[in-house]
Write a protein that holds these residues in place. Structure first.
Motif, PDB file in Angstrom:
ATOM      1  N   VAL A  63       0.858  -1.181   0.000  1.00 14.18           N
ATOM      2  CA  VAL A  63       0.000   0.000   0.000  1.00 14.18           C
ATOM      3  C   VAL A  63       0.895   1.232   0.000  1.00 14.18           C
ATOM      4  N   VAL A  64       0.696   2.084  -1.008  1.00 11.53           N
ATOM      5  CA  VAL A  64       1.432   3.350  -1.084  1.00 11.53           C
ATOM      6  C   VAL A  64       0.456   4.448  -0.669  1.00 11.53           C
ATOM      7  N   SER A  65       0.797   5.173   0.389  1.00 14.52           N
ATOM      8  CA  SER A  65      -0.107   6.181   0.950  1.00 14.52           C
ATOM      9  C   SER A  65       0.547   7.552   0.898  1.00 14.52           C
ATOM     10  N   ALA A  66      -0.222   8.543   0.458  1.00 15.46           N
ATOM     11  CA  ALA A  66       0.281   9.914   0.429  1.00 15.46           C
ATOM     12  C   ALA A  66       0.407  10.445   1.842  1.00 15.46           C
ATOM     13  N   ARG A  67       1.454  11.202   2.080  1.00 15.09           N
ATOM     14  CA  ARG A  67       1.596  11.834   3.387  1.00 15.09           C
ATOM     15  C   ARG A  67       0.597  12.975   3.523  1.00 15.09           C
ATOM     16  N   THR A  68       0.426  13.440   4.724  1.00 15.46           N
ATOM     17  CA  THR A  68      -0.576  14.471   5.004  1.00 15.46           C
ATOM     18  C   THR A  68      -0.397  15.675   4.092  1.00 15.46           C
ATOM     19  N   VAL A  92     -10.239  13.666 -11.829  1.00 20.07           N
ATOM     20  CA  VAL A  92      -9.476  14.900 -11.588  1.00 20.07           C
ATOM     21  C   VAL A  92      -8.109  14.887 -12.275  1.00 20.07           C
ATOM     22  N   PRO A  93      -7.233  13.861 -12.082  1.00 16.12           N
ATOM     23  CA  PRO A  93      -7.298  12.755 -11.137  1.00 16.12           C
ATOM     24  C   PRO A  93      -6.543  13.092  -9.863  1.00 16.12           C
ATOM     25  N   THR A  94      -6.919  12.391  -8.756  1.00 17.10           N
ATOM     26  CA  THR A  94      -6.235  12.539  -7.477  1.00 17.10           C
ATOM     27  C   THR A  94      -6.371  11.226  -6.715  1.00 17.10           C
ATOM     28  N   ALA A  95      -5.375  10.924  -5.902  1.00 15.82           N
ATOM     29  CA  ALA A  95      -5.420   9.674  -5.136  1.00 15.82           C
ATOM     30  C   ALA A  95      -4.579   9.813  -3.876  1.00 15.82           C
ATOM     31  N   GLN A  96      -5.103   9.258  -2.785  1.00 17.46           N
ATOM     32  CA  GLN A  96      -4.376   9.242  -1.525  1.00 17.46           C
ATOM     33  C   GLN A  96      -3.723   7.888  -1.266  1.00 17.46           C
ATOM     34  N   THR A  97      -4.265   6.861  -1.895  1.00 19.01           N
ATOM     35  CA  THR A  97      -3.702   5.519  -1.713  1.00 19.01           C
ATOM     36  C   THR A  97      -3.666   4.779  -3.043  1.00 19.01           C
ATOM     37  N   GLY A  98      -2.666   3.962  -3.215  1.00 14.09           N
ATOM     38  CA  GLY A  98      -2.552   3.109  -4.388  1.00 14.09           C
ATOM     39  C   GLY A  98      -1.986   1.766  -3.974  1.00 14.09           C
ATOM     40  N   LEU A  99      -2.205   0.765  -4.822  1.00 13.96           N
ATOM     41  CA  LEU A  99      -1.818  -0.590  -4.457  1.00 13.96           C
ATOM     42  C   LEU A  99      -0.851  -1.179  -5.467  1.00 13.96           C
ATOM     43  N   MET A 100       0.134  -1.888  -4.960  1.00 12.76           N
ATOM     44  CA  MET A 100       1.033  -2.699  -5.771  1.00 12.76           C
ATOM     45  C   MET A 100       0.923  -4.138  -5.272  1.00 12.76           C
ATOM     46  N   VAL A 101       1.038  -5.099  -6.180  1.00 12.92           N
ATOM     47  CA  VAL A 101       1.022  -6.507  -5.798  1.00 12.92           C
ATOM     48  C   VAL A 101       2.287  -7.156  -6.317  1.00 12.92           C
ATOM     49  N   ALA A 127      10.009  -6.067   2.972  1.00 14.24           N
ATOM     50  CA  ALA A 127       9.150  -5.055   3.578  1.00 14.24           C
ATOM     51  C   ALA A 127       9.981  -3.918   4.150  1.00 14.24           C
ATOM     52  N   ALA A 128      11.120  -4.252   4.761  1.00 14.10           N
ATOM     53  CA  ALA A 128      12.002  -3.212   5.301  1.00 14.10           C
ATOM     54  C   ALA A 128      12.583  -2.364   4.171  1.00 14.10           C
ATOM     55  N   ASP A 129      12.946  -2.990   3.049  1.00 10.90           N
ATOM     56  CA  ASP A 129      13.461  -2.243   1.902  1.00 10.90           C
ATOM     57  C   ASP A 129      12.401  -1.287   1.347  1.00 10.90           C
ATOM     58  N   ILE A 130      11.157  -1.715   1.346  1.00  6.92           N
ATOM     59  CA  ILE A 130      10.067  -0.867   0.839  1.00  6.92           C
ATOM     60  C   ILE A 130       9.902   0.361   1.714  1.00  6.92           C
ATOM     61  N   VAL A 131       9.954   0.165   3.014  1.00  6.61           N
ATOM     62  CA  VAL A 131       9.825   1.302   3.936  1.00  6.61           C
ATOM     63  C   VAL A 131      10.989   2.273   3.750  1.00  6.61           C
ATOM     64  N   ALA A 132      12.180   1.722   3.544  1.00  5.26           N
ATOM     65  CA  ALA A 132      13.369   2.566   3.417  1.00  5.26           C
ATOM     66  C   ALA A 132      13.468   3.247   2.058  1.00  5.26           C
ATOM     67  N   ALA A 133      12.635   2.854   1.105  1.00  5.53           N
ATOM     68  CA  ALA A 133      12.744   3.389  -0.263  1.00  5.53           C
ATOM     69  C   ALA A 133      12.372   4.862  -0.345  1.00  5.53           C
ATOM     70  N   THR A 134      11.533   5.330   0.546  1.00  2.00           N
ATOM     71  CA  THR A 134      11.135   6.736   0.533  1.00  2.00           C
ATOM     72  C   THR A 134      11.767   7.446   1.719  1.00  2.00           C
ATOM     73  N   GLY A 135      12.185   8.690   1.497  1.00  8.33           N
ATOM     74  CA  GLY A 135      12.877   9.442   2.534  1.00  8.33           C
ATOM     75  C   GLY A 135      12.114  10.666   2.993  1.00  8.33           C
ATOM     76  N   GLY A 180       5.512   3.556   1.576  1.00  6.96           N
ATOM     77  CA  GLY A 180       5.062   2.224   1.194  1.00  6.96           C
ATOM     78  C   GLY A 180       5.041   1.295   2.396  1.00  6.96           C
ATOM     79  N   ALA A 181       4.057   0.413   2.425  1.00  7.37           N
ATOM     80  CA  ALA A 181       3.949  -0.567   3.507  1.00  7.37           C
ATOM     81  C   ALA A 181       3.486  -1.886   2.917  1.00  7.37           C
ATOM     82  N   ALA A 182       4.228  -2.943   3.195  1.00  6.59           N
ATOM     83  CA  ALA A 182       3.913  -4.260   2.634  1.00  6.59           C
ATOM     84  C   ALA A 182       3.028  -5.046   3.584  1.00  6.59           C
TER      85      ALA A 182
END
Length: 867
Positions: free
Chosen positions: A74-79, A182-191, A215-223, A230-232
């Motif tokens: 799950v890829v989620s936009a920050r606030t 619009v388009p706009t999205a707060q969440t997106g999914l990868m499988v 899962a740890a690599d996914i979290v570390a991918a964004t700074g 991202g969260a697996a």
């Protein structure tokens, strides 16, 4: 019972050191097995032996080597941010790169058709790749020059190029809160699809480690400069770290033990009198408390050690330890404290009356022991009725509960008096044994308070009983209104990041795209009738809710779909990569029809054998032989039902596969969510019968016992009726508090019975004894509530306060466990000192009005002869 109690009391009197040595040896032996204890996770410990659960065994045995393990990201936009921006797109690419660089990808990616990773920004990636080739510009250069408008326009253009029959599937990778106009999205999914066909990992530990690292690599991918995170999620990840659960259990039970220790010190405190100084009183209370807790811990060690011996590694009578078995120590603490307080109180009572130390221990064991052996036998028989329960964890609970209760009984009647007599003999030799202080136990706060409750039985017995039964009626109404729910995620701590990701997948993506429901078909699966029925079932799924569709067809993989890929030419809309002209020619010549059905005389076995040569991977995933004969078909259906829609999905798929059943085979839809719902169904079907059997079994034993002892079998009914009220009151509180009926709270009913039965037996047995001393029921019931009621109050307040701490847990089941256990113990005390005495007095008076003896004196003396 009499023989057992006499044997144990004689052992204590003659060989206390032998008892201590034997206990130590047994504890060391059983304790050596504790490191081998394995914990069941997910549905393993709860699943009944249902067709759905057994179908998972078929998959594990015949199809596990060909399976894919989906990991959803799950890829989620920050606030305040939006995913559909240039920065969001670069975050997406960074996450994809992290996945591709992970060890999991290096070992488990297989160039899957459609991609090993599928995600919401893939249409834009494909569009940019095409543009990169057209312009001769590196892909990275195009990405670096993108603006937010370029990303949004490019995404919309790419989505427009997707065929209408597939666009809905791609758009489903955007969360429900997204607006693609619009388009706009707060969440997106990868499988991420991990192919575990070649992974030698029978217990999935390697796969779990690979997923944890990815899962740890996914979290570390964004700074810090990123706009999204991202969260697996996968079920392997959800239960990958048991340390959080174990630390929570340790904290809760550690706190509970500390509270119980503090209250036990109060209960065992002796008012300073004569030479009994405050220091000596504190030392005595510490010794009795320490002895009680030591024996409880030893009984838990015995139970767990025997549980390992009965488990899969040895006798294979029970399964691995499930989370629900964590309740058992509560039962043992509750009963252990109860047993110890009664034993200690009676021993002190005898000692204060001037009886010699050894004889005091013998009398305490023989008098209280009769009640304890009856309580142990009754509760054990009650719990053992769970062996017929369809839910595995509840069946195992019943067996281990009986073992633990029996261990606690034996230890309390042997180790406690053995050590106590050795300590008191030493104190007597040193002149430090102050008997006078032990002789005034009835003047303490709890005995005096409980003794005062006898006024209800003496003056308002009928009114008390009417009020109790009215409350019981209200509890029964509450029972009929209880919801039955279960989710294995309940055993994940609230606030867990993995649980939050799981909830987001359910809320935003209707369960996500990693869900697969497998329909296991068993029988003569390579017959023309079953083959044609499978074609019909595939067609039936085309309009089934929560079944993913590719165009006009359900996204389902089976031998029929494998043959379809091989025989449908590109000109007919087939896939050129899978079309096999040679196979198609041979198949049609053998009798395969254009609609994929076959005639009644077609050799389907030969057709499937040829398909296995032409498409070995797909056929290996979907059909299996047993002893050289095709026996099982695994139809993998892409679904989106989640937990909420699992029941309906199962019903719909059974309807879709009805032609297969009509053709003589069986068809069972299964996945983890369907199995979870099966637990709920099993609970609904068994809850009333299990409780009834438990109570009736306990009552039957009591009826027989009281008939033998005093020729009054109805005393058994009277003793068990308050326990029924306890259970009903507990269910009433559950209904009022909105607590559902689930595997944990189902055990609360057993816990209420397990604690309630000993409480009521203590009262009835002491009343039986006191009735021989006093001429009227009023004096007898006052003595009973003062002495036994005081001990019960100490036991109840100790365990209720100790386990009330569970309400602070972050685990929902243990919050419920703490609250309902608290009420179960309080209700057990109320029923024992308010309701049961009123019943006994009414029963006593009824017999006296008829001119009958309340108890058969001759039978009573025979039953207690030699004690």
């Amino acid at each position: 019972m009499k023989i057992l109690v006499r044997f144990l009391s004689n052992m204590v009197a003659k060989s206390p050191w032998t008892i201590i040595a034997a206990t130590l040896v047994i504890t060391l032996i059983l304790g050596a097995f504790l490191p081998q204890q394995e914990t069941a996770t997910g549905n393993e410990g709860f699943s009944p032996d249902s067709p759905e659960f057994l179908a998972l065994d078929v998959i594990a045995e015949y199809f596990s080597d060909n399976s894919e393990e989906p990991v959803q990201v799950v890829v989620s936009a920050r606030t305040g941010e939006d995913l559909l921006t240039a920065a969001g797109f670069r975050d997406y690419l960074a996450i994809r790169e992290a996945i591709a660089a992970s060890e999991a990808a290096q070992r488990l990616f297989r160039d899957r058709p459609g991609g090993d990773v599928v995600g919401f920004f893939d249409p834009l990636i494909q569009g940019l790749q095409m543009r990169s080739e057209e312009l001769g510009v590196p892909f990275e250069t195009l990405v670096g020059s993108l603006t937010d408008t370029d990303v949004r326009d490019g995404l919309l253009q790419s989505l427009d190029m997707i065929p209408a029959e597939s666009r809905g599937l791609v758009e489903g990778l955007f969360g429900d809160s997204s607006d693609l106009t619009v388009p706009t999205a707060q969440t997106g999914l990868m499988v991420v699809f991990l192919n575990v066909a070649d992974l030698d990992d029978p217990d999935f530990t390697i796969l779990q480690e690979l997923e944890v690292d990815m899962a740890a690599d996914i979290v570390a991918a964004t700074g810090e400069e990123s706009v999204s995170d991202g969260a697996a999620f996968s079920f392997a990840l959800l239960f990958s770290d048991t340390s959080e659960f174990e630390s929570e259990i340790g904290r809760l039970f550690g706190s509970a033990f500390l509270i119980i220790i503090a209250i036990l010190l109060f209960v065992f405190w002796i008012h300073p009198r004569g030479r009994m100084t405050r220091f000596r009183s504190f030392r005595r209370a510490m010794a009795d408390m320490g002895l009680t807790m030591l024996v409880i811990v030893v009984s838990i060690v015995w139970m767990n050690g025997l549980g390992v011996l009965l488990g899969p590694k040895y006798l294979d009578i029970i399964g691995n330890f499930s989370e629900i078995l964590q309740i058992l120590p509560i039962l043992l603490v509750g009963l252990g404290v109860d047993y110890a307080i009664h034993m200690t109180s009676r021993y002190r009572e005898e000692l204060g009356g001037g009886v010699e130390i050894r004889e005091s221990a013998t009398r305490a064991t023989k008098t209280v022991g009769i009640a304890l052996v009856l309580a142990t036998a009754t509760t054990s028989v009650g719990f053992l009725t769970n062996v017929v329960n369809p839910v595995t964890a509840l069946r195992d609970f019943g067996i281990l509960a009986a073992i633990g209760i029996s261990a606690a009984f034996i230890l309390m009647l042997t180790v406690v008096p053995a050590i106590r007599t050795l300590l008191d003999r030493r104190a007597e030799r040193l002149g430090n044994l102050e008997r006078q202080a032990f002789g005034r136990q009835s003047e303490r706060l709890l005995p005096k308070l409980m003794g005062s409750t006898a006024v209800l039985a003496e003056k308002y017995a009928v009114t008390t009983l009417i009020a109790a039964f009215l409350l019981g009626t209200a509890g029964f109404i509450g029972l009929t209104q209880l919801d039955t729910t279960f989710s294995f995620t309940d055993f994940v701590p609230e606030g867990s990041e993995m649980l939050n990701t799981f909830d987001k997948i359910n809320d935003e993506f209707s369960g996500g795209f990693g869900e697969e429901t497998e329909v296991i078909i068993e029988g003569d699966v390579a017959s023309p009738a079953v083959h044609n029925a499978l074609v019909a079932a595939w067609a039936n799924m085309s309009d089934t809710t929560n079944v993913v569709q590719f165009g006009s067809q359900a996204a389902a993989e089976s031998p029929v779909s494998a043959i379809a890929q091989l025989v449908i030419s590109p000109e007919q809309g087939g896939n050129p990569e899978t079309f096999d002209a040679e196979f198609a020619s041979a198949a049609f010549a053998a009798g395969l029809q254009p609609d994929l059905t076959v005639g009644g005389d077609v050799d389907v076995v030969a057709l499937y054998d040829q398909a296995a040569v032409a498409s070995p991977d797909v056929m290996a995933r979907t059909i299996a032989k047993v002893d050289g004969v095709y026996r099982y078909i695994d139809v993998g259906v892409s679904t989106q039902a989640g937990e909420a829609g699992a029941n309906q999905l199962s019903k719909d798929l059974k309807d879709d596969f009805a032609p297969v059943v009509d053709a003589g085979a069986t068809a069972v839809p299964t996945n983890q969510n369907i199995v979870s719902q099966g637990v709920v169904t099993a609970l609904q079907e068994s809850q009333a019968s299990s409780l009834a059997i438990t109570i009736l079994a306990a009552m039957a034993l009591l009826v027989i016992t009281f008939y033998i002892e005093v020729r009054r079998p109805f005393l058994g009914v009277i003793t068990i009726l308050p326990v029924v009220l306890i259970v009903l009151w507990v269910f009433g509180v559950m209904s009022a508090r909105g607590i559902s009926f689930n595997p944990v709270t189902a055990m609360i009913a057993n816990l209420a019975i397990g604690i309630g039965v000993p409480y009521t037996i203590h009262i009835t047995h002491r009343y039986e004894e006191d009735r021989q001393r006093y001429d009227n029921p009023e004096e007898a019931i006052r003595s009973t509530t003062t002495h036994t009621g005081g001990a019960l109050a100490g036991s109840a307040f100790t365990t209720a306060a100790g386990f009330g701490i569970l309400m602070t847990s972050t685990l929902k089941p243990f919050q419920q466990l703490g609250e309902v256990t608290f009420w179960a113990i309080i209700f057990a005390l109320v029923a024992s000192v308010f309701v049961l005495p009123s019943m006994l007095v009414v029963w006593d008076r009824w017999h006296r009005r008829r001119g009958e003896d309340v108890v058969d004196q001759a039978a009573y003396e025979r039953a207690h002869a030699g004690l």
